[in-house]
Motif scaffolding. Structure first.
Motif, PDB file in Angstrom:
ATOM      1  N   VAL A   1      24.041  14.966  51.135  1.00  0.00           N
ATOM      2  CA  VAL A   1      23.116  16.091  51.310  1.00  0.00           C
ATOM      3  C   VAL A   1      21.938  15.929  50.353  1.00  0.00           C
ATOM      4  O   VAL A   1      20.771  16.010  50.751  1.00  0.00           O
ATOM      5  N   LEU A   2      22.230  15.674  49.092  1.00  0.00           N
ATOM      6  CA  LEU A   2      21.189  15.609  48.066  1.00  0.00           C
ATOM      7  C   LEU A   2      20.293  14.381  48.225  1.00  0.00           C
ATOM      8  O   LEU A   2      19.143  14.397  47.785  1.00  0.00           O
ATOM      9  N   ARG A   3      20.806  13.333  48.892  1.00  0.00           N
ATOM     10  CA  ARG A   3      19.987  12.148  49.172  1.00  0.00           C
ATOM     11  C   ARG A   3      19.196  12.297  50.479  1.00  0.00           C
ATOM     12  O   ARG A   3      18.445  11.408  50.857  1.00  0.00           O
ATOM     13  N   GLY A   4      19.391  13.410  51.185  1.00  0.00           N
ATOM     14  CA  GLY A   4      18.675  13.620  52.441  1.00  0.00           C
ATOM     15  C   GLY A   4      19.295  12.926  53.629  1.00  0.00           C
ATOM     16  O   GLY A   4      18.668  12.807  54.687  1.00  0.00           O
ATOM     17  N   GLU A   5      20.544  12.488  53.508  1.00  0.00           N
ATOM     18  CA  GLU A   5      21.230  11.806  54.604  1.00  0.00           C
ATOM     19  C   GLU A   5      21.942  12.785  55.531  1.00  0.00           C
ATOM     20  O   GLU A   5      22.283  12.428  56.662  1.00  0.00           O
ATOM     21  N   ILE A   6      22.200  13.984  55.049  1.00  0.00           N
ATOM     22  CA  ILE A   6      22.745  15.065  55.866  1.00  0.00           C
ATOM     23  C   ILE A   6      21.723  16.187  55.809  1.00  0.00           C
ATOM     24  O   ILE A   6      21.426  16.716  54.731  1.00  0.00           O
ATOM     25  N   THR A   7      21.176  16.539  56.990  1.00  0.00           N
ATOM     26  CA  THR A   7      20.089  17.522  57.029  1.00  0.00           C
ATOM     27  C   THR A   7      20.371  18.715  57.927  1.00  0.00           C
ATOM     28  O   THR A   7      19.606  19.683  57.918  1.00  0.00           O
ATOM     29  N   ASN A   8      21.437  18.679  58.713  1.00  0.00           N
ATOM     30  CA  ASN A   8      21.791  19.826  59.549  1.00  0.00           C
ATOM     31  C   ASN A   8      22.062  21.014  58.623  1.00  0.00           C
ATOM     32  O   ASN A   8      22.908  20.941  57.733  1.00  0.00           O
ATOM     33  N   SER A   9      21.326  22.116  58.816  1.00  0.00           N
ATOM     34  CA  SER A   9      21.360  23.217  57.846  1.00  0.00           C
ATOM     35  C   SER A   9      22.740  23.844  57.688  1.00  0.00           C
ATOM     36  O   SER A   9      23.149  24.165  56.566  1.00  0.00           O
ATOM     37  N   SER A  10      23.464  24.030  58.772  1.00  0.00           N
ATOM     38  CA  SER A  10      24.793  24.640  58.641  1.00  0.00           C
ATOM     39  C   SER A  10      25.763  23.686  57.948  1.00  0.00           C
ATOM     40  O   SER A  10      26.622  24.120  57.175  1.00  0.00           O
ATOM     41  N   THR A  11      25.608  22.392  58.183  1.00  0.00           N
ATOM     42  CA  THR A  11      26.441  21.409  57.496  1.00  0.00           C
ATOM     43  C   THR A  11      26.126  21.387  56.010  1.00  0.00           C
ATOM     44  O   THR A  11      27.035  21.361  55.175  1.00  0.00           O
ATOM     45  N   VAL A  12      24.847  21.414  55.673  1.00  0.00           N
ATOM     46  CA  VAL A  12      24.440  21.452  54.266  1.00  0.00           C
ATOM     47  C   VAL A  12      25.069  22.667  53.583  1.00  0.00           C
ATOM     48  O   VAL A  12      25.712  22.548  52.530  1.00  0.00           O
ATOM     49  N   ALA A  13      24.905  23.837  54.179  1.00  0.00           N
ATOM     50  CA  ALA A  13      25.450  25.065  53.585  1.00  0.00           C
ATOM     51  C   ALA A  13      26.969  25.005  53.484  1.00  0.00           C
ATOM     52  O   ALA A  13      27.544  25.393  52.462  1.00  0.00           O
ATOM     53  N   GLY A  14      27.617  24.531  54.536  1.00  0.00           N
ATOM     54  CA  GLY A  14      29.079  24.466  54.534  1.00  0.00           C
ATOM     55  C   GLY A  14      29.621  23.523  53.480  1.00  0.00           C
ATOM     56  O   GLY A  14      30.583  23.847  52.771  1.00  0.00           O
ATOM     57  N   LEU A  15      29.017  22.345  53.360  1.00  0.00           N
ATOM     58  CA  LEU A  15      29.484  21.374  52.365  1.00  0.00           C
ATOM     59  C   LEU A  15      29.267  21.888  50.942  1.00  0.00           C
ATOM     60  O   LEU A  15      30.152  21.769  50.091  1.00  0.00           O
ATOM     61  N   LEU A  16      28.094  22.450  50.679  1.00  0.00           N
ATOM     62  CA  LEU A  16      27.822  22.975  49.338  1.00  0.00           C
ATOM     63  C   LEU A  16      28.744  24.151  49.005  1.00  0.00           C
ATOM     64  O   LEU A  16      29.247  24.256  47.880  1.00  0.00           O
ATOM     65  N   ALA A  17      28.982  25.019  49.987  1.00  0.00           N
ATOM     66  CA  ALA A  17      29.879  26.157  49.761  1.00  0.00           C
ATOM     67  C   ALA A  17      31.311  25.684  49.534  1.00  0.00           C
ATOM     68  O   ALA A  17      32.023  26.226  48.680  1.00  0.00           O
ATOM     69  N   ALA A  18      31.742  24.673  50.288  1.00  0.00           N
ATOM     70  CA  ALA A  18      33.109  24.151  50.115  1.00  0.00           C
ATOM     71  C   ALA A  18      33.279  23.521  48.736  1.00  0.00           C
ATOM     72  O   ALA A  18      34.303  23.728  48.071  1.00  0.00           O
ATOM     73  N   ALA A  19      32.277  22.757  48.295  1.00  0.00           N
ATOM     74  CA  ALA A  19      32.371  22.135  46.972  1.00  0.00           C
ATOM     75  C   ALA A  19      32.414  23.199  45.875  1.00  0.00           C
ATOM     76  O   ALA A  19      33.198  23.092  44.921  1.00  0.00           O
ATOM     77  N   ARG A  20      31.605  24.222  46.021  1.00  0.00           N
ATOM     78  CA  ARG A  20      31.616  25.304  45.027  1.00  0.00           C
ATOM     79  C   ARG A  20      32.952  26.045  45.041  1.00  0.00           C
ATOM     80  O   ARG A  20      33.518  26.361  43.981  1.00  0.00           O
ATOM     81  N   ALA A  21      33.467  26.331  46.241  1.00  0.00           N
ATOM     82  CA  ALA A  21      34.755  27.031  46.342  1.00  0.00           C
ATOM     83  C   ALA A  21      35.869  26.196  45.712  1.00  0.00           C
ATOM     84  O   ALA A  21      36.727  26.725  44.990  1.00  0.00           O
ATOM     85  N   ARG A  22      35.859  24.896  45.962  1.00  0.00           N
ATOM     86  CA  ARG A  22      36.853  24.006  45.346  1.00  0.00           C
ATOM     87  C   ARG A  22      36.734  24.055  43.828  1.00  0.00           C
ATOM     88  O   ARG A  22      37.734  24.168  43.116  1.00  0.00           O
ATOM     89  N   ASP A  23      35.498  23.966  43.317  1.00  0.00           N
ATOM     90  CA  ASP A  23      35.284  23.984  41.867  1.00  0.00           C
ATOM     91  C   ASP A  23      35.705  25.315  41.242  1.00  0.00           C
ATOM     92  O   ASP A  23      36.032  25.367  40.053  1.00  0.00           O
ATOM     93  N   ASP A  24      35.697  26.387  42.047  1.00  0.00           N
ATOM     94  CA  ASP A  24      36.150  27.714  41.581  1.00  0.00           C
ATOM     95  C   ASP A  24      37.637  27.930  41.834  1.00  0.00           C
ATOM     96  O   ASP A  24      38.124  29.054  41.759  1.00  0.00           O
ATOM     97  N   GLY A  25      38.350  26.865  42.178  1.00  0.00           N
ATOM     98  CA  GLY A  25      39.789  26.990  42.446  1.00  0.00           C
ATOM     99  C   GLY A  25      40.100  27.782  43.692  1.00  0.00           C
ATOM    100  O   GLY A  25      41.165  28.390  43.790  1.00  0.00           O
ATOM    101  N   TRP A  26      39.177  27.803  44.656  1.00  0.00           N
ATOM    102  CA  TRP A  26      39.298  28.498  45.937  1.00  0.00           C
ATOM    103  C   TRP A  26      39.294  30.018  45.804  1.00  0.00           C
ATOM    104  O   TRP A  26      39.508  30.730  46.774  1.00  0.00           O
ATOM    105  N   ALA A  27      39.012  30.538  44.601  1.00  0.00           N
ATOM    106  CA  ALA A  27      39.059  31.983  44.373  1.00  0.00           C
ATOM    107  C   ALA A  27      37.969  32.756  45.110  1.00  0.00           C
ATOM    108  O   ALA A  27      38.106  33.951  45.334  1.00  0.00           O
ATOM    109  N   THR A  28      36.886  32.093  45.479  1.00  0.00           N
ATOM    110  CA  THR A  28      35.764  32.795  46.117  1.00  0.00           C
ATOM    111  C   THR A  28      35.858  32.839  47.642  1.00  0.00           C
ATOM    112  O   THR A  28      35.002  33.435  48.296  1.00  0.00           O
ATOM    113  N   LEU A  29      36.890  32.209  48.198  1.00  0.00           N
ATOM    114  CA  LEU A  29      37.043  32.217  49.657  1.00  0.00           C
ATOM    115  C   LEU A  29      37.371  33.609  50.162  1.00  0.00           C
ATOM    116  O   LEU A  29      38.069  34.389  49.493  1.00  0.00           O
TER     117      LEU A  29
END
Length: 194
Positions: A162-190
């Motif tokens: 995403v950050l290199r511009g290789e993934i540009t589909n907006s919903s995919t970008v949002a989903g991947l970033l949200a999943a990484a953040r949720a994982r880093d928060d121990g899934w508590a924000t789901l």
């Protein structure tokens, strides 16, 4: 502060098709006048960030005619089955596009993709506890899905794409970033999927 209530005074249908309708609306403006605003009314969609037990996400690469490119995306689809619950749509799209099912779904994020001209919304789910669809029960892929590519990426690598511009589909970008953040928060924000 008083909040102005915008009203639609007139609506003209410009185009009506199977996926979206285009209107021109005459709308009251906060400054006292009126303006014409074109609106694309869309059925909405769902997307699925599906993670396996070792933290890999399944992505598909398929041709998208409006941009003339094959894009890496999470499995997703229109809410084109009248009355179908969004979670059922997500389950169906995951199975049809990746040949996987999931025992667990959580809600990642809700998106308004282009609120300046469209009412399209996309609900992004996180799917885990994956299992393959039996070979004889797999969906036959047609049209642009006939040659889609399915690949697995470490979630951190997908975020880097995403950050290199290789993934540009907006919903995919949002989903991947949200999943990484949720994982880093121990899934508590789901949020619950339903």
């Amino acid at each position: 502060m008083t909040v102005f209530k915008h009203e639609t005074l007139d609506r003209t249908v410009r185009y009506q098709g199977p996926i979206f309708t285009v209107y021109s609306d005459k709308v009251t403006m906060s400054g006292g006048g009126t303006a014409t605003r074109d609106v694309v009314e869309n059925k909405g969609a769902v997307g699925v960030v599906a993670l396996d037990d070792v933290g890999r996400v399944v992505l598909i690469k398929q041709y998208r005619h409006p941009v003339g490119e094959r894009l890496w995306e999470v499995p997703a689809g229109l809410r084109d089955v009248h009355g179908e619950d969004m979670l059922i749509t997500a389950r169906r799209e995951l199975a049809e596009e990746t040949d996987y099912t999931a025992a667990r779904f959580d809600l990642l994020v809700d998106l308004q993709t282009s609120p300046g001209f469209s009412n399209e919304t996309i609900r992004m789910y996180l799917a885990r506890d994956l299992a393959p669809v039996p070979e004889d029960e797999r969906h036959e892929r047609l049209d642009e899905e006939a040659d889609l590519e399915i690949a697995w990426f470490d979630l951190d690598e997908a975020v880097a794409m995403v950050l290199r511009g290789e993934i540009t589909n907006s919903s995919t970008v949002a989903g991947l970033l949200a999943a990484a953040r949720a994982r880093d928060d121990g899934w508590a924000t789901l949020r619950p999927a339903t």
